[in-house]
Design a protein around this motif. Structure first.
Motif, short mmCIF file in Angstrom:
data_model
loop_
_atom_site.label_atom_id
_atom_site.label_comp_id
_atom_site.label_asym_id
_atom_site.label_seq_id
_atom_site.Cartn_x
_atom_site.Cartn_y
_atom_site.Cartn_z
N GLY A 114 0.76 -0.86 0.48
CA GLY A 114 -0.49 0.27 0.19
C GLY A 114 0.68 1.32 0.15
N GLN A 115 2.12 1.66 0.65
CA GLN A 115 2.44 3.14 0.48
C GLN A 115 3.08 2.05 -0.61
N TYR A 116 3.82 1.52 -1.30
CA TYR A 116 4.50 1.33 -2.33
C TYR A 116 3.68 2.66 -3.99
N ARG A 117 2.39 1.45 -3.41
CA ARG A 117 1.40 2.14 -4.15
C ARG A 117 1.31 3.55 -3.98
N LEU A 118 0.99 3.49 -3.19
CA LEU A 118 1.02 5.49 -2.85
C LEU A 118 2.20 6.21 -3.30
N GLY A 119 3.31 6.04 -3.32
CA GLY A 119 4.73 6.47 -3.57
C GLY A 119 4.27 6.79 -5.11
N LEU A 120 3.79 5.96 -5.53
CA LEU A 120 2.90 5.44 -7.51
C LEU A 120 2.29 6.70 -7.65
N ALA A 121 1.64 7.02 -6.43
CA ALA A 121 0.44 7.85 -7.42
C ALA A 121 0.53 9.71 -6.73
N TYR A 122 1.55 9.57 -5.99
CA TYR A 122 2.35 10.59 -4.94
C TYR A 122 3.31 11.05 -6.72
N GLU A 123 3.50 10.26 -6.69
CA GLU A 123 4.77 10.61 -7.89
C GLU A 123 4.20 11.02 -9.59
N LYS A 124 2.79 10.71 -9.73
CA LYS A 124 1.78 10.64 -10.12
C LYS A 124 1.33 12.13 -10.64
N ARG A 125 1.36 12.35 -9.35
CA ARG A 125 0.89 13.68 -9.42
C ARG A 125 1.75 15.11 -9.03
N GLY A 126 3.06 14.72 -9.46
CA GLY A 126 3.75 15.61 -9.17
C GLY A 126 4.42 15.66 -8.06
N GLU A 127 4.35 14.97 -7.25
CA GLU A 127 4.83 15.49 -5.58
C GLU A 127 5.52 14.37 -5.04
N LEU A 128 7.11 14.44 -5.43
CA LEU A 128 7.91 13.75 -5.50
C LEU A 128 8.72 13.28 -3.95
N ASP A 129 8.20 14.10 -3.16
CA ASP A 129 9.29 14.30 -1.54
C ASP A 129 7.78 13.31 -1.29
N LEU A 130 6.34 13.43 -1.67
CA LEU A 130 5.75 12.63 -0.93
C LEU A 130 6.27 11.11 -1.40
N ALA A 131 6.29 10.94 -2.61
CA ALA A 131 6.38 10.00 -2.77
C ALA A 131 7.49 8.91 -2.70
N ARG A 132 8.47 10.74 -2.43
CA ARG A 132 10.17 9.35 -1.27
C ARG A 132 9.28 8.88 -0.41
N GLU A 133 8.79 9.62 0.44
CA GLU A 133 8.27 9.94 1.95
C GLU A 133 7.72 8.18 2.25
N ALA A 134 6.68 7.62 0.64
CA ALA A 134 6.08 6.57 0.99
C ALA A 134 6.71 5.68 0.95
N LEU A 135 7.47 5.57 -0.03
CA LEU A 135 8.71 5.01 -0.95
C LEU A 135 9.18 4.55 0.20
N THR A 136 9.61 4.91 1.06
CA THR A 136 10.40 5.35 2.11
C THR A 136 10.04 3.90 3.34
N ARG A 137 8.87 4.60 3.69
CA ARG A 137 7.98 3.82 4.24
C ARG A 137 7.67 1.97 3.98
N ALA A 138 8.20 2.03 2.69
CA ALA A 138 7.15 0.32 2.36
C ALA A 138 9.10 -0.33 2.11
N VAL A 139 9.90 0.16 2.32
CA VAL A 139 11.44 -0.67 1.91
C VAL A 139 11.93 -0.57 3.61
N GLU A 140 11.22 0.47 4.59
CA GLU A 140 12.86 0.99 5.46
C GLU A 140 11.79 0.49 6.76
N THR A 141 11.02 -1.19 7.23
CA THR A 141 10.34 -1.91 8.08
C THR A 141 11.42 -2.92 8.48
N ASP A 142 10.61 -3.40 9.38
CA ASP A 142 10.97 -4.74 9.86
C ASP A 142 10.06 -5.95 9.29
N GLN A 143 9.24 -5.63 8.24
CA GLN A 143 8.51 -6.84 7.63
C GLN A 143 10.04 -7.71 6.77
#
Length: 297
Positions: free
Chosen positions: A214-243
């Motif tokens: 979900g975080q990854y897809r949120l990052g893609l959605a922000y990227e499509k809307r041109g909000e790159l900082d928010l996109a990067r934050e969402a993608l970071t939450r996607a991969v930097e977890t304890d899972q």
């Protein structure tokens, strides 16, 4: 007629669940031969005898369907998809209204597609039929509704997927709201409705912050809307977890590298591309990351 059949199926499902208490998953795992499965079925039929009005032949069919379903579930959990699907087919041959078996069949068929959506083993049409069969037998099976939505998205039937998933997000009884919101957001994203995608995906990760897809897809959605900082934050939450599975989300590293490059963060982009390639260099994403890495040398 239909409602009567659903009531009959629901009654039978209740009987099957009672038999399941007698014939547990653990006991079935020790049986491998056809003769042993028949023995399990006869044990289950004793439990089914308490279901008032059931005929002996119906008891035997339901018990055998239960036994085959549990064997299918065990094989599926062990990653033996072909064996699992064969047991599902057997379960449905004994009880065509076994909703649990039909739903499991849909998941198994999606499992074939997870490895390679272009493989001849990937049959979304068959998966759709299984999911709809589960819902026909039990219209209240919410996980089957979610699975149907996923299948429709894969088939690029986005409007139909939205029509299935949106009511599920509003169903307070659904125990996994992050799934319905996440898949609804995915459908909106692929449909090009970015604002609605962001709203749905934000709801998904609010319900389950560790929902990395979900975080990854949120990052893609922000990227499509041109909000790159928010996109990067969402993608970071996607991969930097304890899972552990999230730290191997190859597509997310690829996307974060792309955004880092757009922001002029070449070192960060290189690190993400290297991690993407390291996860699996043989996939299409891994090959793309390797090729892109060459341009940054």
């Amino acid at each position: 007629m239909t409602s009567q059949r659903h009531r009959t199926a629901a009654t039978r499902a209740g009987c099957i669940r009672g038999a399941a208490a007698v014939v547990s998953m653990g006991s079935l795992m020790s049986f491998a031969s056809v003769a042993s499965v028949a023995s399990v079925a006869s044990v289950a039929s004793v439990a089914l005898a308490s279901c008032g009005g059931a005929q002996p032949s119906a008891q035997t069919s339901d018990a055998r369907s239960l036994a085959e379903y549990d064997l299918a579930r065990d094989a599926f959990q062990r990653g033996r998809l072909r064996e699992a699907l064969a047991h599902v087919e057997q379960a449905l041959s004994h009880d065509e209204d076994n909703a649990e078996a039909s739903y499991l069949g849909a998941l198994i068929l999606l499992g074939f597609c997870a490895g390679d959506a272009h493989s001849s083993d990937c049959r979304f049409d068959s998966a759709e039929k299984m999911a709809r069969r589960a819902l026909e037998a039990n219209p209240e099976m919410r996980d089957a509704k979610n699975a149907l939505g996923v299948i429709l998205v894969h088939q690029r039937r986005y409007d139909e997927a939205i029509a299935v998933l949106k009511p599920l997000t509003e169903d307070i009884l659904y125990a996994s709201p992050e799934k319905s919101w996440g898949n609804l957001g995915w459908a909106y994203l692929l449909k090009g409705r970015n604002d609605e995608a962001i709203d749905a995906l934000r709801r998904a990760v609010a319900a389950q912050p560790l929902f990395c897809v979900g975080q990854y897809r949120l990052g893609l959605a922000y990227e499509k809307r041109g909000e790159l900082d928010l996109a990067r934050e969402a993608l970071t939450r996607a991969v930097e977890t304890d899972q552990p599975e999230c730290t191997r989300l190859q597509d997310a590293f690829d996307a974060r590298a792309r955004i880092a490059e757009k922001r002029g963060l070449v070192d960060d982009a290189r690190a993400d591309l290297e991690r993407c390639r390291e996860i699996n260099a043989t996939t299409a994403v891994g090959q793309r990351c390797a090729a892109q890495l060459q341009t940054l040398q």
